[in-house]
Design an enzyme around this catalytic site. Structure first.
Site, PDB file in Angstrom:
ATOM      1  N   ILE A 686       0.818  -1.204   0.000  1.00 52.67           N
ATOM      2  CA  ILE A 686       0.000   0.000   0.000  1.00 52.67           C
ATOM      3  C   ILE A 686       0.854   1.256   0.000  1.00 52.67           C
ATOM      4  O   ILE A 686       0.332   2.362   0.043  1.00 52.67           O
ATOM      5  CB  ILE A 686      -0.970   0.044   1.201  1.00 52.67           C
ATOM      6  CG1 ILE A 686      -0.212  -0.234   2.494  1.00 52.67           C
ATOM      7  CG2 ILE A 686      -2.104  -0.940   1.024  1.00 52.67           C
ATOM      8  CD1 ILE A 686      -1.027  -0.022   3.735  1.00 52.67           C
ATOM      9  N   GLY A 687       2.158   1.084  -0.043  1.00 54.61           N
ATOM     10  CA  GLY A 687       2.991   2.275  -0.079  1.00 54.61           C
ATOM     11  C   GLY A 687       4.448   1.895  -0.221  1.00 54.61           C
ATOM     12  O   GLY A 687       4.880   0.861   0.274  1.00 54.61           O
ATOM     13  N   GLY A 689       8.328   3.615   0.164  1.00 50.95           N
ATOM     14  CA  GLY A 689       9.116   4.789   0.532  1.00 50.95           C
ATOM     15  C   GLY A 689      10.548   4.565   0.083  1.00 50.95           C
ATOM     16  O   GLY A 689      10.847   3.582  -0.593  1.00 50.95           O
ATOM     17  N   GLY A 690      11.425   5.466   0.458  1.00 50.73           N
ATOM     18  CA  GLY A 690      12.809   5.369   0.042  1.00 50.73           C
ATOM     19  C   GLY A 690      13.461   4.078   0.477  1.00 50.73           C
ATOM     20  O   GLY A 690      14.254   3.504  -0.235  1.00 50.73           O
ATOM     21  N   LYS A 693       8.835  -0.782   2.164  1.00 51.51           N
ATOM     22  CA  LYS A 693       7.544  -0.997   1.521  1.00 51.51           C
ATOM     23  C   LYS A 693       6.537  -1.275   2.624  1.00 51.51           C
ATOM     24  O   LYS A 693       6.866  -1.938   3.603  1.00 51.51           O
ATOM     25  CB  LYS A 693       7.608  -2.223   0.610  1.00 51.51           C
ATOM     26  CG  LYS A 693       8.145  -1.929  -0.782  1.00 51.51           C
ATOM     27  CD  LYS A 693       8.056  -3.190  -1.631  1.00 51.51           C
ATOM     28  CE  LYS A 693       8.060  -2.853  -3.102  1.00 51.51           C
ATOM     29  NZ  LYS A 693       7.870  -4.048  -3.930  1.00 51.51           N
ATOM     30  N   VAL A 694       5.320  -0.796   2.434  1.00 48.75           N
ATOM     31  CA  VAL A 694       4.312  -1.020   3.453  1.00 48.75           C
ATOM     32  C   VAL A 694       3.221  -1.924   2.875  1.00 48.75           C
ATOM     33  O   VAL A 694       2.771  -1.716   1.753  1.00 48.75           O
ATOM     34  CB  VAL A 694       3.686   0.302   3.920  1.00 48.75           C
ATOM     35  CG1 VAL A 694       2.738   0.058   5.075  1.00 48.75           C
ATOM     36  CG2 VAL A 694       4.765   1.276   4.326  1.00 48.75           C
ATOM     37  N   LYS A 708       5.561  -2.730   7.722  1.00 47.09           N
ATOM     38  CA  LYS A 708       6.573  -1.987   6.983  1.00 47.09           C
ATOM     39  C   LYS A 708       7.802  -2.866   6.859  1.00 47.09           C
ATOM     40  O   LYS A 708       8.380  -3.291   7.847  1.00 47.09           O
ATOM     41  CB  LYS A 708       6.904  -0.709   7.756  1.00 47.09           C
ATOM     42  CG  LYS A 708       7.840   0.196   7.021  1.00 47.09           C
ATOM     43  CD  LYS A 708       7.930   1.545   7.716  1.00 47.09           C
ATOM     44  CE  LYS A 708       6.949   2.543   7.152  1.00 47.09           C
ATOM     45  NZ  LYS A 708       7.284   3.927   7.473  1.00 47.09           N
ATOM     46  N   ASP A 810      10.864  13.741  11.435  1.00 44.51           N
ATOM     47  CA  ASP A 810      10.344  13.729  10.065  1.00 44.51           C
ATOM     48  C   ASP A 810       8.844  13.955  10.061  1.00 44.51           C
ATOM     49  O   ASP A 810       8.099  13.188   9.466  1.00 44.51           O
ATOM     50  CB  ASP A 810      10.718  12.397   9.391  1.00 44.51           C
ATOM     51  CG  ASP A 810      10.471  12.445   7.883  1.00 44.51           C
ATOM     52  OD1 ASP A 810      10.239  13.551   7.358  1.00 44.51           O
ATOM     53  OD2 ASP A 810      10.503  11.385   7.252  1.00 44.51           O
TER      54      ASP A 810
END
Ligand SMILES: *[C@@H]1O[C@H](CO)[C@@H](O)[C@H](O)[C@H]1NC(C)=O
Ligand SMILES: *[C@@H]1O[C@H](CO)[C@@H](O)[C@H](O)[C@H]1NC(C)=O
Ligand SMILES: *[C@@H]1O[C@H](CO)[C@@H](O)[C@H](O)[C@H]1NC(C)=O
Ligand SMILES: *[C@@H]1O[C@H](CO)[C@@H](O)[C@H](O)[C@H]1NC(C)=O
Length: 956
Positions: A686-687, A689-690, A693-694, A708, A810
């Site tokens: 579902i996502g 990132g750098g 992965k989620v 994650k 962040d």
């Protein structure tokens, strides 16, 4: 009376008894069973599972057939229609046992509620089901202490309360006492006693030794302390004794060697000490022996594989001395062996044979000698072979190249000599090859280029000569390459520039005899962090293409014959002068170097650009300039994060084995996660990132989770320490509970992956929500104020209410997630903090471009005030519906007063209808602006922000 008569009369009596009990069961027991079940059901939340649990609707013949629960879901009866089994396992049922009347079930034999969501305590009247044979309440959320009435369950042979939050001690009175005079009470029929993963503590009661039928005693991952009672040696049927991950101390009792049938003994991660009994394994057929992470001394048990069945043997991180157990020599059943970090001596060429099943062997950090046996080549299933940091000598046998399953080969820090076998190219799965710090000579084999899975190659500190093979540029996954401290000559192959997509960590060719110019193609290595070509004979100028290497944090070109200008590497000013010293004639803006000739073409360019920057910064203000720096910083930081963690294979302090299940919070098994995501199939992603992965993980019967998946890579000892530290910290983070912080349930490491398991947030990130027209409309002014308030509360809590305080680092709209009610939850709290080596204050970790406090560009020191700044950006973004980048630069240039509040509100929403809402929005905006002060000290604390929002904006 004749014998026959006797039997006939006995039969008659028995028939009567049976009849009587039948009648009794039929009218009374069954009735009260039905009532008790209905009463319990009614006390539980409404759940469709119990739809069949209803009184039969009374028709005309009602009185002749009493109601019976026998066909109800989960219920089994005997012939007399009395309940004998209740099995409601694995259905995610919510509820408690408080209203379950155990006294109503005189014939109950099996009570199985495992893997549900039962809460509260185990009721005292559980002692009333005195015929019970199986009691399985495992994997629930039961708390409180164990009721002593359990001692009444003298027939129970299987008692499983594992994976609950049960506290208190394991009372010796639960078990039969030794004395033969007292009437026998206690759980005397137990065969399986499973209490792992609870909060039970105290000593292990010696009375457990009186459970003469016991087959399995499992108490891992709880809080037991004190010694292992010698009485356990009386448990002659015992097959599994698992006490790992507690605080047990003292010696392993000699009596355990009496356990002839013991197959599985796990004692790892305790505080046990002394010498392990020499006879351990002598008559038994051990399959699993785990002694790792204790303070054991003396020799390893020499006969540990005498039974010829040993599969898994670990003893890492102890103080064992002496040789590897002699019985391992012919132990062909071995699957996994970990003996690293001890003081084991001896010659392993003699001690090791052929192990067709062996997949993993780590003997590193010991004092082993001898030559590497060609037999290693016969261990065809080996994926990891680590003999680093011993005193091995001789050649690397060519047979090693037959290990075509090998993923990691580490023979570093020994005294190996001879050449690297050319056939090493056959190791097609090899990911880590470390031969550093030996006496290897000859050339670097060109076949290296065929190792398409190689990620880390370290051949440094040897006596290798000849050129660097150009095929090195074919290792398309290579992240780290070190060939330093050899006698390599010739040019640096330009093909290394082909590794732009992978070479992130290190390119170290220092201390060799390399000559010629640095190939311009290396400038393609845009994500490389550390480059070292020092102490060679390189000539010519530094290629101008180096200015593209924006990720560099360290560069060393010293001690060469380089000349000409230093290219405009964007943060070159921050490199120490030593980076370029001792060359022929380098020039540039670096201390210790002469400035370059300003009339030169390049120099002129640079000057122009500098003037331009000055102009821009005076126009657009400080922040914009900061962003330029920050962008670089962020880039670097992100890269760093992705490499700071290591797989648990290389961490001696983790305790894993192929048989133990991973679970988090006592609930979900790692395997469940694998299954639910079909092995992390992208369909569940579902996502991205750098560095992670989620995945959405839907396990039937449980709340949805977000997992994650981070990708880690092993580098060195200090990073292993880091990951251990990280693991510890994460475990404390799982205790943080705040309604505006995404709950972190757990953490685990598997192979090169680490997983963080979070609560799932239905509505995704605020960033995504604001991006969509629909989402923006759904987030009306009231909801947006709520979101800002929620994030303020979360930050206030983390900065001021926990010890030690925690900085997020962040905060951005991407890290604020929304639940189904659009309430804000800050994600990734605390996971950033510990990823960076040796420091909790330095900004080693990601922040997001556009949210970072300006001072970070100069000081690098992260404080709470950096979060406050990011919060200010975030709050404005919520009001504007987009990132306030331009507005912030305007604010620096013009007086804040000149900004019209209504101008900046998200145009997709109608302007606030009431004065009250408009005032609140104005308040949020002013707070946000005060958070954006360039001077960190001028920013408010999150405590005061949170208070203002709580009391002034919401006093209506
Ligand atoms: C238990 O409660 C949770 C949360 O309220 C719910 O999602 C779940 O469906 C319930 N379980 C059953 C079996 O109804
Ligand atoms: C046990 O759990 C219940 C429900 O979750 C809770 O209300 C209670 O306070 C807990 N008791 C203890 C002793 O932790
Ligand atoms: C133990 O069992 C007996 C008979 O089954 C019962 O009378 C007694 O109340 C039980 N004791 C407890 C503590 O439950
Ligand atoms: C030990 O195991 C063997 C073989 O499984 C079995 O025959 C024997 O009865 C066991 N001994 C005990 C004391 O349980």
């Amino acid at each position: 009376m004749s014998c026959l008569q006797k039997y006939v009369s006995m039969a008659i009596i028995l028939a009567w008894v049976a009849l009587l009990s039948f009648c009794k069961a039929d009218d009374s027991a069954s009735n009260s069973e039905v009532e008790a079940l209905i009463k319990w059901k009614d006390s539980l939340p409404n759940q469709s599972l119990f739809d069949s649990w209803v009184f039969p609707t009374h028709t005309n013949s009602s009185s002749s057939t009493p109601p019976s629960p026998c066909k109800w879901y989960g219920i089994t009866c005997n012939q007399a229609r009395s309940v004998t089994q209740i099995d409601l396992s694995g259905r995610g049922i919510n509820g408690t046992l408080q209203n379950f009347d155990f006294s109503s079930f005189p014939n109950l034999l099996r009570f199985d509620l495992h893997s549900n969501n039962f809460e509260g305590t185990i009721p005292h009247n559980i002692g009333m089901v005195s015929k019970l044979q199986l009691l399985d309440l495992s994997t629930n959320s039961l708390n409180g202490t164990l009721p002593l009435s359990l001692a009444n369950l003298t027939q129970v042979s299987e008692l499983d309360l594992s994976r609950n939050d049960i506290t208190g001690i394991l009372d010796g009175r639960l078990f039969p006492s030794e004395s033969s005079t007292e009437p026998k009470t206690g759980l005397l029929s137990l065969r399986y006693l499973l209490f792992q993963d609870t909060l039970l503590g105290g000593k292990i009661p010696k009375e457990i030794g009186n459970l003469k039928f016991l087959v399995s005693l499992v108490l891992d991952r709880s809080h037991f302390n004190g010694p292992i009672p010698p009485s356990l040696g009386n448990l002659s049927h015992l097959q599994a004794l698992r006490l790992s991950e507690n605080q047990l101390s003292g010696k392993v009792p000699e009596t355990l060697v009496n356990l002839r049938n013991l197959t599985d003994l796990r004692l790892f991660t305790n505080k046990l000490s002394g010498v392990v009994p020499k006879e351990l394994g002598n008559f038994s057929s051990f399959t699993v022996l785990h002694l790792g992470e204790n303070n054991f001394t003396g020799h390893l048990p020499p006969q540990v594989c005498r039974g010829g069945k040993l599969i898994n043997f670990t003893a890492y991180s102890n103080n064992f001395i002496g040789p590897i157990p002699i019985s391992l020599r012919n132990c062909s059943t071995l699957y996994r062996v970990r003996l690293e970090y001890n003081k084991i001596t001896g010659y392993i060429d003699q001690d090791f044979g052929v192990y067709p099943n062996l997949t993993y062997i780590d003997l590193s950090f010991n004092r082993l000698r001898g030559e590497l046996s060609p037999n290693w080549g016969e261990c065809r299933n080996l994926t990891l072979l680590n003999i680093a940091s011993n005193m091995m000598s001789g050649n690397v046998p060519n047979e090693i190249a037959r290990l075509n399953q090998l993923v990691k080969l580490d023979l570093s820090s020994n005294q190996l000599s001879g050449e690297i076998p050319a056939d090493i190219r056959n190791l097609s799965k090899l990911s880590v090859l470390n031969l550093k710090d030996n006496q290897l000579s000859g050339r670097v084999p060109a076949g290296i280029g065929t190792l398409s899975n190689l990620e880390s190659l370290d051949l440094s500190m040897n006596k290798l000569s000849g050129p660097i093979p150009s095929q090195t540029g074919d290792c398309s996954k290579l992240r780290s390459l070190s060939l330093s401290k050899n006698r390599l000559s010739g040019r640096i192959p330009y093909q290394i520039g082909n590794l732009a997509g992978s070479l992130h960590d290190l390119l170290d060719l220092s201390y060799n005899r390399l000559s010629g110019e640095i190939p311009a193609q290396l400038g393609k290595l845009r994500s490389l962090e550390r480059l070292n070509f020092s102490h060679n004979n390189l000539t010519g100028s530094i290629p101008d293409s180096f200015k593209h290497m924006v990720s560099l944090t360290e560069i060393n070109l010293s001690y060469n014959f380089l000349e000409g200008p230093i290219p405009d590497i964007r943060i070159s000013e921050s490199f120490p002068p030593e980076s370029f010293s001792n060359n022929k004639d380098l020039c540039g803006k670096i201390k210790g170097l002469r400035p370059c000739n300003v009339t030169e073409q390049k120099g002129g360019n640079k000057k122009k650009r500098k003037i331009l920057i000055v102009v821009i910064s005076s126009l657009a203000g400080l922040v914009l300039v900061s962003f330029t720096f920050i962008r670089i910083l962020v880039f670097i930081c992100k890269k760093k994060l992705s490499t700071n963690l290591v797989p648990n294979e290389s961490i001696p302090k983790t305790s894993e084995n192929p048989f133990s299940l991973w679970y988090f919070n006592g609930k979900i098994l790692y395997e469940d996660i694998l299954k639910a995501t079909k092995n992390f199939d992208d369909a569940y992603c579902i996502g991205v990132g750098g560095f992670a992965k989620v995945y959405r993980v839907d396990i039937p019967g449980y709340d949805v989770l977000a997992v994650k998946k981070l990708i880690f890579e092993a580098r060195d000892e200090s990073e292993m320490k880091n990951i251990r530290h990280f693991g510890n910290e994460v475990s404390t983070l799982t205790e943080i509970k705040h309604r505006n912080i995404v709950k972190l349930f757990g953490f685990c490491c598997r192979g090169i992956h680490a997983f963080l398991v979070y609560e799932f947030m239905e509505r995704g990130s605020l960033a995504d929500m604001l991006k969509s027209e629909e989402g923006a409309k759904e987030l009306d002014w009231g909801k947006r104020i709520g979101v800002v308030k929620g994030v303020a509360h979360a930050l206030c809590y983390m900065h001021h209410d926990i010890v030690p305080p925690m900085i997020h680092r962040d905060i951005s709209s991407k890290n604020v997630l929304l639940d189904h009610q659009l309430e804000a939850h800050v994600s990734d709290f605390g996971t950033a903090r510990f990823l960076n080596p040796d420091s909790s204050n330095w900004t080693g970790v990601a922040g997001t471009y556009g949210y970072l406090a300006p001072e970070l560009a100069y000081t690098m020191v992260v404080t709470e005030k950096c979060d406050v700044y990011s919060f200010g950006v975030f709050a404005l973004e919520v009001l504007m519906g987009k990132h306030p980048g331009e507005l912030i630069s305007k604010m620096q240039a013009y007086a804040v007063e000149s900004i019209q509040h209504t101008d900046i509100l998200d145009h997709r929403l109608a302007p606030p209808k009431t004065k009250n809402v408009a005032n609140k929005l104005g308040l949020v905006m002013n707070l946000a602006i005060s958070c954006l002060s360039a001077n960190p000290h001028a920013r408010p604390t999150m405590r005061s922000v949170s208070k203002v929002l709580e009391f002034q904006a919401f006093d209506d």
